[in-house]
Design a protein around this motif. Structure first.
Motif, PDB file in Angstrom:
ATOM      1  N   LEU A  30      23.305 -15.112  25.857  1.00  0.00           N
ATOM      2  CA  LEU A  30      24.271 -16.122  26.273  1.00  0.00           C
ATOM      3  C   LEU A  30      24.067 -17.446  25.525  1.00  0.00           C
ATOM      4  O   LEU A  30      25.038 -18.151  25.232  1.00  0.00           O
ATOM      5  CB  LEU A  30      24.135 -16.377  27.789  1.00  0.00           C
ATOM      6  N   LEU A  31      22.836 -17.760  25.198  1.00  0.00           N
ATOM      7  CA  LEU A  31      22.550 -19.014  24.508  1.00  0.00           C
ATOM      8  C   LEU A  31      22.899 -18.952  23.022  1.00  0.00           C
ATOM      9  O   LEU A  31      23.172 -19.988  22.412  1.00  0.00           O
ATOM     10  CB  LEU A  31      21.061 -19.368  24.653  1.00  0.00           C
ATOM     11  N   GLN A  32      22.923 -17.795  22.508  1.00  0.00           N
ATOM     12  CA  GLN A  32      23.157 -17.658  21.066  1.00  0.00           C
ATOM     13  C   GLN A  32      24.519 -18.214  20.645  1.00  0.00           C
ATOM     14  O   GLN A  32      24.606 -18.977  19.677  1.00  0.00           O
ATOM     15  CB  GLN A  32      23.021 -16.193  20.675  1.00  0.00           C
ATOM     16  N   ASP A  62      27.627 -22.743  18.226  1.00  0.00           N
ATOM     17  CA  ASP A  62      28.657 -23.771  18.347  1.00  0.00           C
ATOM     18  C   ASP A  62      28.061 -25.171  18.157  1.00  0.00           C
ATOM     19  O   ASP A  62      28.668 -26.043  17.501  1.00  0.00           O
ATOM     20  CB  ASP A  62      29.336 -23.680  19.725  1.00  0.00           C
ATOM     21  N   VAL A  63      26.887 -25.414  18.731  1.00  0.00           N
ATOM     22  CA  VAL A  63      26.231 -26.717  18.572  1.00  0.00           C
ATOM     23  C   VAL A  63      25.907 -26.947  17.095  1.00  0.00           C
ATOM     24  O   VAL A  63      26.092 -28.054  16.562  1.00  0.00           O
ATOM     25  CB  VAL A  63      24.958 -26.791  19.457  1.00  0.00           C
ATOM     26  N   GLY A  64      25.451 -25.923  16.397  1.00  0.00           N
ATOM     27  CA  GLY A  64      25.148 -26.053  14.960  1.00  0.00           C
ATOM     28  C   GLY A  64      26.390 -26.389  14.156  1.00  0.00           C
ATOM     29  O   GLY A  64      26.366 -27.207  13.234  1.00  0.00           O
ATOM     30  N   GLU A  65      27.522 -25.755  14.484  1.00  0.00           N
ATOM     31  CA  GLU A  65      28.771 -26.047  13.770  1.00  0.00           C
ATOM     32  C   GLU A  65      29.229 -27.482  14.044  1.00  0.00           C
ATOM     33  O   GLU A  65      29.693 -28.195  13.151  1.00  0.00           O
ATOM     34  CB  GLU A  65      29.849 -25.063  14.196  1.00  0.00           C
ATOM     35  N   ARG A 114      29.633 -30.353  11.257  1.00  0.00           N
ATOM     36  CA  ARG A 114      30.917 -31.017  11.024  1.00  0.00           C
ATOM     37  C   ARG A 114      30.816 -32.525  11.259  1.00  0.00           C
ATOM     38  O   ARG A 114      31.431 -33.306  10.547  1.00  0.00           O
ATOM     39  CB  ARG A 114      31.991 -30.439  11.937  1.00  0.00           C
ATOM     40  N   LEU A 115      30.073 -32.916  12.273  1.00  0.00           N
ATOM     41  CA  LEU A 115      30.005 -34.334  12.597  1.00  0.00           C
ATOM     42  C   LEU A 115      28.960 -35.091  11.773  1.00  0.00           C
ATOM     43  O   LEU A 115      29.205 -36.219  11.347  1.00  0.00           O
ATOM     44  CB  LEU A 115      29.696 -34.524  14.093  1.00  0.00           C
TER      45      LEU A 115
END
Length: 168
Positions: free
Chosen positions: A12-14, A19-22, A26-27
């Motif tokens: 579930l964390l994967q 998403d956090v890495g993307e 991006r930011l």
């Protein structure tokens, strides 16, 4: 049970980690954008600059060839002719200066000889003057001693007469 829950929690964390890495990339990670901009700038700069520099290099090559073929030989010939004339003038001026130096040296030698002759003449005159002064001094001393003798004799006679007068 716990073993089964741990892999399920990791699964579930994967997607969340992905998403956090993307979002992070991006930011906060601007490397891909900057690299793209750099590639674009370099490409544009090389295309725009390349043709201009090529033209400049061709013009320089043309100017150098023209200089080597026509202007340089003319300059060398002109310089050779001018320097030859200048060398002749310098040699002539050197000859004139040498003659002037010889004349000046002769004049100084003549002046030095005149000065030596004048100095010798003055020394001879000085010697003659000193001898004359010595002779005059001896004459004056002799006259003085004679005058002193006469005065002594005169005073001694006066004393004798005075002694005669006193005895009366």
């Amino acid at each position: 049970d716990r073993r089964r829950e741990v892999p399920a929690a990791g699964a579930l964390l994967q997607p969340i980690i992905k998403d956090v890495g993307e979002i992070y990339s991006r930011l906060l990670d601007h490397r891909p954008v900057i690299q793209g901009e750099i590639r674009y700038f370099v490409k544009e700069f090389e295309e725009m600059r390349g043709l201009r520099e090529l033209r400049v290099l061709e013009n320089l090559k043309k100017t150098i060839l023209e200089t080597n073929e026509s202007i340089l030989p003319k300059c060398e010939q002109s310089m050779h002719d001018s320097l030859h004339e200048v060398l002749q003038r310098l040699q002539a001026a050197n000859g004139v200066i040498h003659k002037l130096q010889e004349k000046e040296h002769e004049q100084r030698k003549i002046q030095a000889d005149k000065l030596m002759a004048g100095k010798e003449k003055l020394l001879a005159q000085r010697e003659a003057f000193l001898k004359e002064q010595q002779n005059k001094q001896e004459e004056v001393d002799e006259e003085h001693s004679k005058a002193m003798e006469r005065l002594k004799e005169q005073y001694s006679e006066m004393e004798k007469e005075l002694a005669k007068c006193i005895s009366f």
